[in-house]
Design a protein around this motif. Sequence first.
Motif, PDB file in Angstrom:
ATOM      1  N   ASP A 103       0.856  -1.180   0.000  1.00  0.00           N
ATOM      2  CA  ASP A 103       0.000   0.000   0.000  1.00  0.00           C
ATOM      3  C   ASP A 103       0.895   1.235   0.000  1.00  0.00           C
ATOM      4  N   GLY A 104       0.262   2.405  -0.108  1.00  0.00           N
ATOM      5  CA  GLY A 104       1.004   3.650  -0.017  1.00  0.00           C
ATOM      6  C   GLY A 104       0.845   4.500  -1.255  1.00  0.00           C
ATOM      7  N   PRO A 105       1.762   5.440  -1.473  1.00  0.00           N
ATOM      8  CA  PRO A 105       1.685   6.306  -2.647  1.00  0.00           C
ATOM      9  C   PRO A 105       1.662   5.472  -3.937  1.00  0.00           C
ATOM     10  N   GLY A 123     -14.604   9.177  -7.351  1.00  0.00           N
ATOM     11  CA  GLY A 123     -13.359   9.048  -8.101  1.00  0.00           C
ATOM     12  C   GLY A 123     -12.369   8.060  -7.536  1.00  0.00           C
ATOM     13  N   SER A 124     -12.741   7.318  -6.495  1.00  0.00           N
ATOM     14  CA  SER A 124     -11.867   6.257  -5.990  1.00  0.00           C
ATOM     15  C   SER A 124     -11.967   5.055  -6.915  1.00  0.00           C
ATOM     16  N   VAL A 125     -10.842   4.386  -7.123  1.00  0.00           N
ATOM     17  CA  VAL A 125     -10.777   3.203  -7.983  1.00  0.00           C
ATOM     18  C   VAL A 125     -10.572   1.988  -7.085  1.00  0.00           C
ATOM     19  N   TYR A 126     -11.373   0.951  -7.306  1.00  0.00           N
ATOM     20  CA  TYR A 126     -11.311  -0.278  -6.518  1.00  0.00           C
ATOM     21  C   TYR A 126     -10.795  -1.398  -7.406  1.00  0.00           C
ATOM     22  N   VAL A 127      -9.886  -2.201  -6.859  1.00  0.00           N
ATOM     23  CA  VAL A 127      -9.213  -3.231  -7.640  1.00  0.00           C
ATOM     24  C   VAL A 127      -9.322  -4.575  -6.929  1.00  0.00           C
ATOM     25  N   ALA A 128      -9.735  -5.601  -7.668  1.00  0.00           N
ATOM     26  CA  ALA A 128      -9.649  -6.969  -7.172  1.00  0.00           C
ATOM     27  C   ALA A 128      -8.213  -7.417  -7.436  1.00  0.00           C
ATOM     28  N   ASP A 129      -7.401  -7.435  -6.389  1.00  0.00           N
ATOM     29  CA  ASP A 129      -5.991  -7.806  -6.480  1.00  0.00           C
ATOM     30  C   ASP A 129      -5.904  -9.311  -6.252  1.00  0.00           C
ATOM     31  N   ASN A 133      -5.129 -11.888  -2.886  1.00  0.00           N
ATOM     32  CA  ASN A 133      -6.385 -12.176  -2.187  1.00  0.00           C
ATOM     33  C   ASN A 133      -6.891 -10.940  -1.456  1.00  0.00           C
ATOM     34  N   ALA A 134      -6.915  -9.820  -2.177  1.00  0.00           N
ATOM     35  CA  ALA A 134      -7.248  -8.551  -1.536  1.00  0.00           C
ATOM     36  C   ALA A 134      -8.096  -7.670  -2.443  1.00  0.00           C
ATOM     37  N   ILE A 135      -8.817  -6.750  -1.808  1.00  0.00           N
ATOM     38  CA  ILE A 135      -9.493  -5.671  -2.518  1.00  0.00           C
ATOM     39  C   ILE A 135      -8.771  -4.404  -2.114  1.00  0.00           C
ATOM     40  N   ARG A 136      -8.314  -3.658  -3.117  1.00  0.00           N
ATOM     41  CA  ARG A 136      -7.531  -2.453  -2.883  1.00  0.00           C
ATOM     42  C   ARG A 136      -8.316  -1.234  -3.343  1.00  0.00           C
ATOM     43  N   ARG A 137      -8.056  -0.111  -2.708  1.00  0.00           N
ATOM     44  CA  ARG A 137      -8.684   1.167  -3.065  1.00  0.00           C
ATOM     45  C   ARG A 137      -7.588   2.160  -3.404  1.00  0.00           C
ATOM     46  N   ILE A 138      -7.766   2.864  -4.527  1.00  0.00           N
ATOM     47  CA  ILE A 138      -6.868   3.954  -4.900  1.00  0.00           C
ATOM     48  C   ILE A 138      -7.672   5.233  -4.742  1.00  0.00           C
ATOM     49  N   SER A 139      -7.277   6.064  -3.791  1.00  0.00           N
ATOM     50  CA  SER A 139      -8.012   7.305  -3.528  1.00  0.00           C
ATOM     51  C   SER A 139      -7.777   8.304  -4.660  1.00  0.00           C
ATOM     52  N   PRO A 140      -8.631   9.318  -4.772  1.00  0.00           N
ATOM     53  CA  PRO A 140      -8.433  10.324  -5.819  1.00  0.00           C
ATOM     54  C   PRO A 140      -7.066  11.012  -5.755  1.00  0.00           C
ATOM     55  N   ASP A 141      -6.442  11.042  -4.564  1.00  0.00           N
ATOM     56  CA  ASP A 141      -5.109  11.651  -4.463  1.00  0.00           C
ATOM     57  C   ASP A 141      -3.982  10.637  -4.679  1.00  0.00           C
ATOM     58  N   GLY A 142      -4.321   9.398  -5.097  1.00  0.00           N
ATOM     59  CA  GLY A 142      -3.319   8.419  -5.510  1.00  0.00           C
ATOM     60  C   GLY A 142      -2.754   7.524  -4.433  1.00  0.00           C
ATOM     61  N   VAL A 144      -2.848   4.149  -2.284  1.00  0.00           N
ATOM     62  CA  VAL A 144      -3.403   2.797  -2.347  1.00  0.00           C
ATOM     63  C   VAL A 144      -3.533   2.255  -0.924  1.00  0.00           C
ATOM     64  N   SER A 145      -4.707   1.680  -0.620  1.00  0.00           N
ATOM     65  CA  SER A 145      -4.938   1.048   0.683  1.00  0.00           C
ATOM     66  C   SER A 145      -5.677  -0.269   0.460  1.00  0.00           C
ATOM     67  N   THR A 146      -5.614  -1.151   1.443  1.00  0.00           N
ATOM     68  CA  THR A 146      -6.274  -2.445   1.370  1.00  0.00           C
ATOM     69  C   THR A 146      -7.554  -2.390   2.181  1.00  0.00           C
ATOM     70  N   LEU A 147      -8.678  -2.748   1.531  1.00  0.00           N
ATOM     71  CA  LEU A 147      -9.969  -2.786   2.218  1.00  0.00           C
ATOM     72  C   LEU A 147     -10.212  -4.125   2.899  1.00  0.00           C
ATOM     73  N   ALA A 148      -9.849  -5.198   2.232  1.00  0.00           N
ATOM     74  CA  ALA A 148     -10.068  -6.550   2.764  1.00  0.00           C
ATOM     75  C   ALA A 148      -9.072  -7.489   2.106  1.00  0.00           C
ATOM     76  N   ARG A 149      -8.760  -8.566   2.802  1.00  0.00           N
ATOM     77  CA  ARG A 149      -7.863  -9.588   2.248  1.00  0.00           C
ATOM     78  C   ARG A 149      -8.160 -10.923   2.904  1.00  0.00           C
ATOM     79  N   ASP A 150      -7.384 -11.960   2.501  1.00  0.00           N
ATOM     80  CA  ASP A 150      -7.579 -13.266   3.116  1.00  0.00           C
ATOM     81  C   ASP A 150      -7.451 -13.136   4.619  1.00  0.00           C
TER      82      ASP A 150
END
Length: 188
Positions: A103-105, A123-129, A133-142, A144-150
């Motif tokens: 995660d991070g910048p 404007g947030s982008v959500y990614v099935a990583d 085994n994770a769902i990641r979120r990219i905020s409008p300011d760029g 990346v954080s993890t919403l959920a994982r195994d």
Amino acid sequence: MVVVLATISVASFVVLWHWAPERRGRPLETDWIPIVIALAGDGTPAFRDGDAGRAQFSDPFGVASAADGTIYVADAGVAQRIRRIAPDGTVSTLAGSERGDADGPSASSRFDTPSGIAVDAAGSVYVADTGNNAIRRISPDGVVSTLARDPELNGPVGVAIDATGRVIVADTYNDRIRAIEPDGDVLT
């Protein structure tokens, strides 16, 4: 009048499929010809940002469009990046740098086989990583954080956002549809 029915990725191209609305719900005539337009990519499986016709995609999988006409692409393979196609056709990297889990910048974030992708109204982008085994979120300011994982998720491939802001996940290897609530709870 022609409208976009679907945006798909094929090989190393990102393409649009158009459908005339008067044909929806009826069988197609035998002389009807679908229109497929190469939106970006030169057909070479590699990684290169730039002009749409010169850009390269490694393994484009998921695509999503934002209200402003921006197209987001989950590009796996050697890329392991989330790519952005601006309305003017310029392809750039939104997030990701190489295979991994960080995660991070956006420039230092890492993905492992990003697949499904969705964009919310803010404007947030959500990614099935998938590989992580994770769902990641990219905020409008760029960022990346993890919403959920195994252990809740195992091979998530599809992701969507519902009207309440819940993130809906196709949790492939668990054979479940999951919902990630705004407070972070994962429900089946």
